[in-house]
Write a protein that holds these residues in place. Structure first.
Motif, PDB file in Angstrom:
ATOM      1  N   ILE A 551       0.842  -1.194   0.000  1.00 23.70           N
ATOM      2  CA  ILE A 551       0.000   0.000   0.000  1.00 23.70           C
ATOM      3  C   ILE A 551       0.880   1.248   0.000  1.00 23.70           C
ATOM      4  O   ILE A 551       1.943   1.276   0.625  1.00 23.70           O
ATOM      5  CB  ILE A 551      -0.953   0.023   1.221  1.00 23.70           C
ATOM      6  CG1 ILE A 551      -1.923   1.198   1.128  1.00 23.70           C
ATOM      7  CG2 ILE A 551      -0.176   0.054   2.539  1.00 23.70           C
ATOM      8  CD1 ILE A 551      -3.038   1.163   2.157  1.00 23.70           C
ATOM      9  N   LEU A 553       1.023   5.041   1.175  1.00 19.28           N
ATOM     10  CA  LEU A 553       0.379   5.901   2.162  1.00 19.28           C
ATOM     11  C   LEU A 553       0.900   7.325   2.051  1.00 19.28           C
ATOM     12  O   LEU A 553       2.112   7.568   2.096  1.00 19.28           O
ATOM     13  CB  LEU A 553       0.642   5.385   3.580  1.00 19.28           C
ATOM     14  CG  LEU A 553      -0.046   4.084   3.995  1.00 19.28           C
ATOM     15  CD1 LEU A 553       0.452   3.648   5.364  1.00 19.28           C
ATOM     16  CD2 LEU A 553      -1.561   4.254   4.010  1.00 19.28           C
ATOM     17  N   ALA A 592      -7.309   3.770   3.892  1.00 23.42           N
ATOM     18  CA  ALA A 592      -6.165   2.866   4.040  1.00 23.42           C
ATOM     19  C   ALA A 592      -6.618   1.492   4.528  1.00 23.42           C
ATOM     20  O   ALA A 592      -6.188   0.461   4.005  1.00 23.42           O
ATOM     21  CB  ALA A 592      -5.149   3.464   5.008  1.00 23.42           C
ATOM     22  N   GLN A 595      -8.364  -0.376   1.715  1.00 17.70           N
ATOM     23  CA  GLN A 595      -7.465  -0.901   0.683  1.00 17.70           C
ATOM     24  C   GLN A 595      -6.658  -2.087   1.190  1.00 17.70           C
ATOM     25  O   GLN A 595      -6.423  -3.049   0.462  1.00 17.70           O
ATOM     26  CB  GLN A 595      -6.524   0.201   0.178  1.00 17.70           C
ATOM     27  CG  GLN A 595      -5.652  -0.267  -0.983  1.00 17.70           C
ATOM     28  CD  GLN A 595      -5.016   0.883  -1.717  1.00 17.70           C
ATOM     29  OE1 GLN A 595      -5.638   1.917  -1.942  1.00 17.70           O
ATOM     30  NE2 GLN A 595      -3.757   0.726  -2.105  1.00 17.70           N
ATOM     31  N   ASN A 624     -12.339   9.397   7.113  1.00 18.35           N
ATOM     32  CA  ASN A 624     -11.722  10.021   5.945  1.00 18.35           C
ATOM     33  C   ASN A 624     -11.874  11.536   5.995  1.00 18.35           C
ATOM     34  O   ASN A 624     -12.956  12.055   6.277  1.00 18.35           O
ATOM     35  CB  ASN A 624     -12.367   9.503   4.654  1.00 18.35           C
ATOM     36  CG  ASN A 624     -11.875   8.119   4.278  1.00 18.35           C
ATOM     37  OD1 ASN A 624     -10.832   7.670   4.748  1.00 18.35           O
ATOM     38  ND2 ASN A 624     -12.622   7.429   3.431  1.00 18.35           N
ATOM     39  N   PRO A 636      -5.390   6.641   0.678  1.00 19.06           N
ATOM     40  CA  PRO A 636      -4.978   6.021   1.935  1.00 19.06           C
ATOM     41  C   PRO A 636      -3.997   6.947   2.663  1.00 19.06           C
ATOM     42  O   PRO A 636      -3.027   7.425   2.063  1.00 19.06           O
ATOM     43  CB  PRO A 636      -4.308   4.720   1.482  1.00 19.06           C
ATOM     44  CG  PRO A 636      -4.961   4.410   0.169  1.00 19.06           C
ATOM     45  CD  PRO A 636      -5.200   5.741  -0.483  1.00 19.06           C
TER      46      PRO A 636
END
Length: 828
Positions: A551, A553, A592, A595, A624, A636
């Motif tokens: 991921i 970030l 985040a 995902q 969010n 994310p």
């Protein structure tokens, strides 16, 4: 014969003053709009074309997918340019443009600081930058001015800012020294550039050699530290068409795998594994001259970007407005048919042929157009500054005499004259002289009636569609101001670059927190709307089993009070706390967690694969929140605690939430406190809500310009409706007289005439709605967070246009209804 045409035309213009005024006004407004839009479109299309060999210069972009995040970026890693140039003989050279952070710049006189300012437009460049981008140089040598690490190139306005306003100050600036940032490192002015043109995609005030930035040197190996724009210049013999560029790009992946392999292994993300996980890292080339209008989906640090769709939109509006003005002329000319019919009949009896009469009416149309053009040019001259302020441009009346604009204006005059004069020329000359002289006008054929009605429907279809689009644009802009951003942006002051306070930063924050009017404060590496830092991480389950999906970030490093000061909503877990050691803790947002795919994120870990393989435990989840404009989806996001020292981007901010109504007092106290800590350092602050509003400045400008042209189109359309109302009232004069003699009231007569026109306008509104709906859906596609188009906008536009039409028609209808019926029946 031509002289006679002009005499008759001038006589008719003077005899019919009201209709002549309306004709000229409509055409003048239409031509004024066309000229302004022509200037606007030309300015948009000329970006970067002044650069020598602009057609051979390309920006290197990255099309990537890392950590499940698709992106197209205009920023690249430090080695990309050299790798491309050394690998591919088609590329002659490269140069880079580094967007550095804000810097304090000082000038000294007799060892004393004379001037000091915070400069946000200082950039690092390679030594050949001014050879690739040949900006006009007032003093200095483009080949040598950036060779030394302690050299600096400035623009003329910067020379005035630091060294005085003398006309030759740029000559005096050469050899002078400017001191940069807190260490007051000296840089010698080696060249002065003419102020950059507004139609340059790259905008800067100062240029420093790339080698003067330690951060660039530190990451010279990295292929994932993408913080600079890279431009390559093709050799003269290399074709620069789309097919050739596609062929060249197809060779890039093999080079990237070779050149970038070690860098990706170093950060724990081997390229082969990245591709197996669905990731990609592809270099693309974008023409320099396409950057300004074709970078909507390209992440970039450039501030001059626009959108080609606005060029298309305003071009279409210009076309429609001039067509509306021509339609007005047609309607008003036919409205005068009763007065001109006997003239046509007598001239035919006296031997005039149809071709001569057509020439006569075309002559009148061109005289109207020429007069309207003169008025339009005067309006452009008077309104140019106002239009510049509205559109954010720097246009001038002198543009009329460049870029073949005089030729374009002549073409507009000719086409307008031909269009405006076409229908009246052929309609009025079709009267039969015998019937006309007996007092009988040509009977309206179905074709003529259909054409006139169709013209009115066309006019109000365009106007209604523009009204709907304007309403929806402003609804979306209002939505950007009122949407719940997931944080409270009101009454928040952002003090920039507090890292300059050094070890006194925390002490400053503590003292500021105790000031009256301040509720809370926080230090962070960045704040929403500002600089974003992103990096790749690997999620790890509580069992230490790695999840296959990496991921990316975006993150801030913050203190204990960031969440509470911005009033972020904590959904699960806890905030950073002094009761815990949070150097290895992280707070994630919902995007985040979604995902990663964790069902229970608290207690999970994310690991940074590069360097020392830091591992961070998830202690909280925040709702969010938008840290970019609503054009962008919420990415994310992570909050790391300042004790983690996970990375250092060399900047920090203090955000302060203040009591409502205490703004001025708080600012004065903050500035006073700042000067007690750093007297020779500028105090730079902003308001978070204003920073968010600034993200939509381009949208607001486009909405304002669009609204202006919408109002003008409505006005022009109403002139056309007035023309048709005049025509209808003249044709039904005797009918109205008979109705009044038989007892009809003024109200019934007005209703009789208005009903006919309102029916046409209603049909136009029905046609306009699906057109506007389609257009606005296309426009709203650029917003990740957008309004739902509601029927209210269409109803409001329909009601508005019907009311406007009713007011326009009523003026003529009431005049006809209150006229003496004896006069209208006297000829019977």
């Amino acid at each position: 014969m031509l002289k006679n045409y002009f005499k008759i035309a001038w006589h008719n213009i003077g005899r019919n003053k009201v209709s002549s005024f309306i004709n000229i006004a409509g055409l003048a407004i239409g031509i004024t709009c066309v000229i302004f839009i022509l200037f606007y479109v030309q300015d948009e299309l000329r970006y970067d074309k002044f650069i020598k060999n602009a057609g051979r210069i390309y920006q290197v972009n990255i099309e990537g997918n890392m950590g499940g995040q698709e992106y197209l970026s205009g920023t690249t890693p430090p080695p990309a340019g050299a790798a491309l140039t050394n690998t591919f003989p088609e590329i002659e050279t490269y140069t880079r443009f580094f967007n550095a952070s804000d810097e304090i710049v000082r000038s000294e006189k007799n060892k004393q600081v004379e001037n000091y300012f915070t400069e946000s437009n200082v950039h690092g460049v390679d030594s050949n930058f001014l050879q690739v981008f040949n900006y006009k140089m007032l003093q200095g040598d483009a080949r040598t001015c950036l060779l030394q690490a302690n050299s600096v190139v400035i623009t003329e306005q910067i020379a005035k800012k630091y060294f005085g306003n003398s006309p030759d100050n740029y000559r005096d600036a050469i050899g002078r020294v400017l001191l940069f940032d807190d260490d007051r490192k000296p840089f010698t002015v080696t060249a002065v550039l003419q102020n950059l043109p507004s139609h340059s995609s790259l905008q800067f005030d100062m240029l420093r050699p790339m080698i003067s930035y330690p951060l660039v040197k530190r990451f010279s190996w990295s292929w994932v530290w993408t913080q600079m724009a890279t431009y390559v210049k093709l050799r003269d013999n290399v074709p620069n068409d789309a097919a050739a560029m596609q062929k060249l790009e197809s060779k890039f992946p093999a080079m990237v795998k070779t050149q970038a392999a070690d860098a990706f292994i170093r950060i724990g993300q081997p390229l082969d594994e990245l591709e197996k996980k669905g990731g990609k890292y592809i270099l693309r080339l974008q023409p320099l001259t396409a950057i300004h209008l074709h970078s909507v989906n390209v992440g970039s640090n450039l501030t001059t970007l626009s959108d080609i769709k606005y060029v298309y939109i305003f071009s279409v509006i210009a076309f429609f407005i001039i067509i509306l003005a021509c339609v007005n002329f047609m309607n008003l000319s036919t409205a005068q048919s009763a007065k001109r019919a006997k003239e046509v009949g007598i001239r035919k009896v006296l031997g005039s042929v149809k071709a001569q009469l057509i020439k006569q009416f075309y002559t009148e149309a061109f005289i109207y157009t020429l007069i309207a053009t003169v008025i339009a040019l005067l309006l452009v001259l008077v309104l140019m500054k106002s239009f510049d302020q509205l559109s954010g441009k720097e246009l001038s009346f002198g543009l009329l005499f460049s870029n073949n604009n005089l030729i374009y204006l002549v073409v507009v005059i000719v086409i307008t004259g031909l269009l405006a004069g076409s229908y009246p020329s052929f309609y009025l000359t079709s009267f039969k002289p015998v019937e006309v002289l007996k007092g009988k006008l040509l009977k309206t054929s179905f074709g003529n009636l259909f054409l006139r009605n169709g013209l009115v429907i066309f006019q109000f279809t365009i106007s209604t569609a523009l009204i709907v689009c304007t309403i929806i644009m402003f609804q979306q802009l209002q939505y950007t101001r009122s949407k719940n951003m997931g944080l409270n942006k009101d009454n928040v002051i952002v003090v920039a670059n507090t890292n300059r306070l050094g070890t006194g930063e925390e002490t400053f924050r503590q003292q500021v927190s105790g000031l009256p009017g301040i509720k809370s404060t926080s230090i962070s590496t960045s704040v929403p709307t500002k600089y974003l830092f992103a990096d790749g991480y690997v999620p790890v389950q509580n069992t230490n089993e790695q999840i296959a999906k990496d991921i990316t970030l975006t993150s801030f490093i913050v203190d204990y009070d960031f969440v509470s000061t911005l009033q972020l909503q904590l959904l699960k877990g806890r905030n950073f706390s002094k009761d815990f050691s949070d150097s290895t803790s992280v707070i994630l947002n919902e995007a985040a967690v979604r995902q990663i795919g964790w069902k229970e994120p608290l207690g999970g870990y994310i690991e940074y694969p590069g360097g020392n393989n830091q591992k961070f435990k998830v202690i909280g989840i925040v709702k969010n929140f938008n840290f970019q404009s609503l054009h962008n989806t919420i990415l994310p996001f992570a909050l790391f605690h300042s004790s983690s020292k996970t990375y250092d981007i060399g900047s920090s901010f203090i955000v302060a939430r203040i009591e409502p109504g205490e703004t001025n007092n708080v600012i004065n106290k903050l500035e006073s406190k700042w000067k007690s800590f750093a007297a020779a350092t500028p105090f730079d602050y902003s308001f978070l809500d204003e920073e968010f509003n600034a993200l939509y400045q381009s949208d607001k400008r486009m909405g304002s310009v669009f609204g202006l042209f919408t109002m003008l189109s409505i006005f022009v359309a109403c002139l056309g409706l007035f023309g048709l109302a005049t025509y209808t009232a003249e044709r039904r004069t005797k009918e109205i007289g008979i109705r009044k003699v038989l007892g009809a009231s003024v109200q019934s007569v007005v209703r009789l005439l208005s009903k006919y026109f309102l029916k046409l306008v209603f049909i136009a509104a029905i046609i306009a709605c699906p057109v506007a709906w389609w257009a606005m859906n296309k426009w709203l596609e650029d917003f990740a967070y957008r309004i739902n188009i509601s029927w209210g906008a269409f109803v409001a536009a329909g009601v508005a246009v019907l009311l406007i039409a009713l007011i326009t028609v009523s003026f003529k209808a009431i005049k006809a209804a209150i006229a003496n019926p004896i006069k209208s029946l006297r000829t019977e």
